[in-house]
Design a protein around this motif. Structure first.
Motif, PDB file in Angstrom:
ATOM      1  N   ALA A  21     -61.163 -13.259-110.792  1.00 17.21           N
ATOM      2  CA  ALA A  21     -61.842 -12.080-111.352  1.00 17.21           C
ATOM      3  C   ALA A  21     -62.909 -11.569-110.386  1.00 17.21           C
ATOM      4  CB  ALA A  21     -62.458 -12.409-112.706  1.00 17.21           C
ATOM      5  N   GLU A  22     -63.673 -12.485-109.779  1.00 18.17           N
ATOM      6  CA  GLU A  22     -64.690 -12.078-108.813  1.00 18.17           C
ATOM      7  C   GLU A  22     -64.049 -11.434-107.589  1.00 18.17           C
ATOM      8  OE1 GLU A  22     -66.483 -15.525-111.085  1.00 18.17           O
ATOM      9  OE2 GLU A  22     -64.535 -15.042-110.277  1.00 18.17           O
ATOM     10  N   ALA A  23     -62.910 -11.971-107.140  1.00 18.94           N
ATOM     11  CA  ALA A  23     -62.207 -11.392-105.986  1.00 18.94           C
ATOM     12  C   ALA A  23     -61.725  -9.982-106.308  1.00 18.94           C
ATOM     13  CB  ALA A  23     -61.030 -12.280-105.583  1.00 18.94           C
ATOM     14  N   GLY A  24     -61.175  -9.788-107.505  1.00 21.11           N
ATOM     15  CA  GLY A  24     -60.733  -8.461-107.914  1.00 21.11           C
ATOM     16  C   GLY A  24     -61.883  -7.471-107.974  1.00 21.11           C
ATOM     17  N   SER A  25     -63.020  -7.919-108.494  1.00 17.59           N
ATOM     18  CA  SER A  25     -64.208  -7.049-108.567  1.00 17.59           C
ATOM     19  C   SER A  25     -64.719  -6.699-107.176  1.00 17.59           C
ATOM     20  CB  SER A  25     -65.323  -7.722-109.364  1.00 17.59           C
ATOM     21  OG  SER A  25     -64.941  -7.863-110.709  1.00 17.59           O
ATOM     22  N   ALA A  26     -64.733  -7.667-106.268  1.00 22.44           N
ATOM     23  CA  ALA A  26     -65.201  -7.408-104.897  1.00 22.44           C
ATOM     24  C   ALA A  26     -64.285  -6.400-104.199  1.00 22.44           C
ATOM     25  CB  ALA A  26     -65.251  -8.716-104.107  1.00 22.44           C
ATOM     26  N   ALA A  27     -62.983  -6.500-104.414  1.00 23.96           N
ATOM     27  CA  ALA A  27     -62.048  -5.551-103.808  1.00 23.96           C
ATOM     28  C   ALA A  27     -62.267  -4.146-104.372  1.00 23.96           C
ATOM     29  CB  ALA A  27     -60.611  -6.002-104.044  1.00 23.96           C
ATOM     30  N   ARG A  28     -62.465  -4.040-105.676  1.00 25.43           N
ATOM     31  CA  ARG A  28     -62.712  -2.728-106.283  1.00 25.43           C
ATOM     32  C   ARG A  28     -64.009  -2.114-105.739  1.00 25.43           C
ATOM     33  NH1 ARG A  28     -60.132  -5.519-110.557  1.00 25.43           N
ATOM     34  NH2 ARG A  28     -58.472  -4.302-111.543  1.00 25.43           N
ATOM     35  N   ARG A  29     -65.053  -2.946-105.622  1.00 21.54           N
ATOM     36  CA  ARG A  29     -66.322  -2.452-105.069  1.00 21.54           C
ATOM     37  C   ARG A  29     -66.136  -1.959-103.632  1.00 21.54           C
ATOM     38  NH1 ARG A  29     -68.330  -6.973-107.634  1.00 21.54           N
ATOM     39  NH2 ARG A  29     -68.518  -8.101-105.658  1.00 21.54           N
ATOM     40  N   ARG A  30     -65.328  -2.688-102.869  1.00 24.74           N
ATOM     41  CA  ARG A  30     -65.070  -2.288-101.475  1.00 24.74           C
ATOM     42  C   ARG A  30     -64.409  -0.917-101.429  1.00 24.74           C
ATOM     43  NH1 ARG A  30     -64.822  -0.658 -97.017  1.00 24.74           N
ATOM     44  NH2 ARG A  30     -64.169  -1.769 -95.148  1.00 24.74           N
ATOM     45  N   LEU A  31     -63.468  -0.657-102.330  1.00 23.74           N
ATOM     46  CA  LEU A  31     -62.812   0.643-102.373  1.00 23.74           C
ATOM     47  C   LEU A  31     -63.773   1.730-102.849  1.00 23.74           C
ATOM     48  CD1 LEU A  31     -59.347  -0.398-103.747  1.00 23.74           C
ATOM     49  CD2 LEU A  31     -59.816   0.584-101.503  1.00 23.74           C
ATOM     50  N   LEU A  32     -64.611   1.413-103.806  1.00 19.79           N
ATOM     51  CA  LEU A  32     -65.578   2.401-104.300  1.00 19.79           C
ATOM     52  C   LEU A  32     -66.581   2.790-103.217  1.00 19.79           C
ATOM     53  CD1 LEU A  32     -66.195   1.051-107.912  1.00 19.79           C
ATOM     54  CD2 LEU A  32     -64.868   3.070-107.228  1.00 19.79           C
ATOM     55  N   ASP A  33     -66.799   1.896-102.240  1.00 12.74           N
ATOM     56  CA  ASP A  33     -67.704   2.207-101.130  1.00 12.74           C
ATOM     57  C   ASP A  33     -67.153   3.306-100.225  1.00 12.74           C
ATOM     58  OD1 ASP A  33     -69.534   0.324-101.947  1.00 12.74           O
ATOM     59  OD2 ASP A  33     -68.906  -1.207-100.493  1.00 12.74           O
ATOM     60  N   VAL A  34     -65.842   3.519-100.217  1.00  8.52           N
ATOM     61  CA  VAL A  34     -65.248   4.483 -99.283  1.00  8.52           C
ATOM     62  C   VAL A  34     -64.844   5.804 -99.941  1.00  8.52           C
ATOM     63  CG1 VAL A  34     -64.466   2.690 -97.710  1.00  8.52           C
ATOM     64  CG2 VAL A  34     -62.926   3.506 -99.488  1.00  8.52           C
ATOM     65  N   VAL A  35     -64.924   5.912-101.252  1.00 16.25           N
ATOM     66  CA  VAL A  35     -64.593   7.177-101.921  1.00 16.25           C
ATOM     67  C   VAL A  35     -65.877   8.002-102.065  1.00 16.25           C
ATOM     68  CG1 VAL A  35     -62.633   6.188-103.152  1.00 16.25           C
ATOM     69  CG2 VAL A  35     -64.836   6.292-104.272  1.00 16.25           C
ATOM     70  N   PRO A  36     -65.750   9.318-102.209  1.00 15.44           N
ATOM     71  CA  PRO A  36     -66.961  10.143-102.372  1.00 15.44           C
ATOM     72  C   PRO A  36     -67.784   9.676-103.579  1.00 15.44           C
ATOM     73  CG  PRO A  36     -65.021  11.518-102.041  1.00 15.44           C
ATOM     74  CD  PRO A  36     -64.531  10.108-102.195  1.00 15.44           C
ATOM     75  N   GLU A  37     -69.097   9.685-103.403  1.00 17.64           N
ATOM     76  CA  GLU A  37     -69.984   9.236-104.482  1.00 17.64           C
ATOM     77  C   GLU A  37     -69.804  10.101-105.718  1.00 17.64           C
ATOM     78  OE1 GLU A  37     -74.619   8.150-105.276  1.00 17.64           O
ATOM     79  OE2 GLU A  37     -73.784   8.107-103.261  1.00 17.64           O
ATOM     80  N   GLY A  38     -69.717   9.466-106.848  1.00 15.41           N
ATOM     81  CA  GLY A  38     -69.567  10.164-108.113  1.00 15.41           C
ATOM     82  C   GLY A  38     -68.128  10.497-108.471  1.00 15.41           C
ATOM     83  N   ALA A  39     -67.196  10.257-107.555  1.00 14.58           N
ATOM     84  CA  ALA A  39     -65.789  10.551-107.846  1.00 14.58           C
ATOM     85  C   ALA A  39     -65.235   9.511-108.809  1.00 14.58           C
ATOM     86  CB  ALA A  39     -64.966  10.557-106.556  1.00 14.58           C
ATOM     87  N   GLY A  40     -64.403   9.953-109.705  1.00 14.78           N
ATOM     88  CA  GLY A  40     -63.744   9.034-110.618  1.00 14.78           C
ATOM     89  C   GLY A  40     -62.583   8.354-109.908  1.00 14.78           C
ATOM     90  N   VAL A  41     -62.448   7.065-110.104  1.00 14.02           N
ATOM     91  CA  VAL A  41     -61.379   6.300-109.465  1.00 14.02           C
ATOM     92  C   VAL A  41     -60.612   5.552-110.549  1.00 14.02           C
ATOM     93  CG1 VAL A  41     -60.846   4.452-107.833  1.00 14.02           C
ATOM     94  CG2 VAL A  41     -62.724   6.019-107.365  1.00 14.02           C
ATOM     95  N   GLU A  42     -59.301   5.565-110.447  1.00 13.11           N
ATOM     96  CA  GLU A  42     -58.463   4.782-111.351  1.00 13.11           C
ATOM     97  C   GLU A  42     -57.656   3.794-110.535  1.00 13.11           C
ATOM     98  OE1 GLU A  42     -56.284   6.612-114.458  1.00 13.11           O
ATOM     99  OE2 GLU A  42     -57.816   8.149-114.782  1.00 13.11           O
ATOM    100  N   PHE A  43     -57.537   2.573-111.074  1.00 11.60           N
ATOM    101  CA  PHE A  43     -56.774   1.519-110.417  1.00 11.60           C
ATOM    102  C   PHE A  43     -55.508   1.239-111.222  1.00 11.60           C
ATOM    103  CE2 PHE A  43     -61.143   0.856-109.112  1.00 11.60           C
ATOM    104  CZ  PHE A  43     -61.009   0.644-107.745  1.00 11.60           C
ATOM    105  N   ALA A  44     -54.449   0.822-110.513  1.00 11.27           N
ATOM    106  CA  ALA A  44     -53.189   0.482-111.184  1.00 11.27           C
ATOM    107  C   ALA A  44     -52.546  -0.722-110.507  1.00 11.27           C
ATOM    108  CB  ALA A  44     -52.234   1.679-111.128  1.00 11.27           C
ATOM    109  N   ASP A  45     -51.874  -1.534-111.305  1.00 12.55           N
ATOM    110  CA  ASP A  45     -51.096  -2.675-110.808  1.00 12.55           C
ATOM    111  C   ASP A  45     -51.890  -3.604-109.891  1.00 12.55           C
ATOM    112  OD1 ASP A  45     -48.827  -1.791-112.178  1.00 12.55           O
ATOM    113  OD2 ASP A  45     -48.274  -0.463-110.527  1.00 12.55           O
ATOM    114  N   VAL A  46     -53.142  -3.865-110.219  1.00 13.40           N
ATOM    115  CA  VAL A  46     -53.968  -4.736-109.390  1.00 13.40           C
ATOM    116  C   VAL A  46     -53.579  -6.186-109.655  1.00 13.40           C
ATOM    117  CG1 VAL A  46     -56.314  -5.466-108.846  1.00 13.40           C
ATOM    118  CG2 VAL A  46     -55.843  -3.063-109.365  1.00 13.40           C
ATOM    119  N   LYS A  47     -53.302  -6.897-108.573  1.00 16.81           N
ATOM    120  CA  LYS A  47     -52.923  -8.300-108.660  1.00 16.81           C
ATOM    121  C   LYS A  47     -53.767  -9.099-107.675  1.00 16.81           C
ATOM    122  CE  LYS A  47     -48.164  -7.388-110.022  1.00 16.81           C
ATOM    123  NZ  LYS A  47     -48.614  -6.648-111.112  1.00 16.81           N
TER     124      LYS A  47
END
Length: 121
Positions: A21-47
């Motif tokens: 769970a911590e690894a999944g959260s860290a990966a999501r945070r890493r992706l949120l760091d590269v998208v424009p601030e305030g943009a909505g992001v949706e994730f799918a099929d995360v394994k």
């Protein structure tokens, strides 16, 4: 029929603590760091998959970013290797994205597909 008890005490036979769970959260945070601030992001099929050592996880899936009007853009695949420090098991050390060729998820022979979706842990 004779049953033999294990030589180690029951407390020592527990499975190692999972930090998926911590690894999944860290990966999501890493992706949120590269998208424009305030943009909505949706994730799918995360394994989350074990890879390498107990201190390494591969997080694979797809994400899409919403534009200014709220429309969902195309989904893009991601593969991020997350590591934690062996001397501080509660601390995620790094989250490194892996380059994925376009449409690799469609090719069942690709390294990305085999590693992220065809494996059984």
């Amino acid at each position: 029929m004779v049953l033999l008890a294990a030589t180690a005490p029951f407390a020592l036979q527990r499975a190692p603590e999972s930090w998926d769970a911590e690894a999944g959260s860290a990966a999501r945070r890493r992706l949120l760091d590269v998208v424009p601030e305030g943009a909505g992001v949706e994730f799918a099929d995360v394994k989350v998959r074990h890879s390498g050592t107990d201190n390494e996880r591969s997080v694979c899936g797809a994400f899409a970013v919403r534009d200014d009007e709220g429309s969902l853009g195309p989904f893009r695949d991601f593969w991020i290797v997350v590591t934690k420090r062996p001397d501080a098991p509660d601390a995620v050390e790094a989250a490194h994205p892996v380059d994925i060729p376009q449409d690799a998820f469609l090719d069942r022979g690709s390294e990305y597909y085999r590693h992220c979706f065809a494996r059984l842990d």
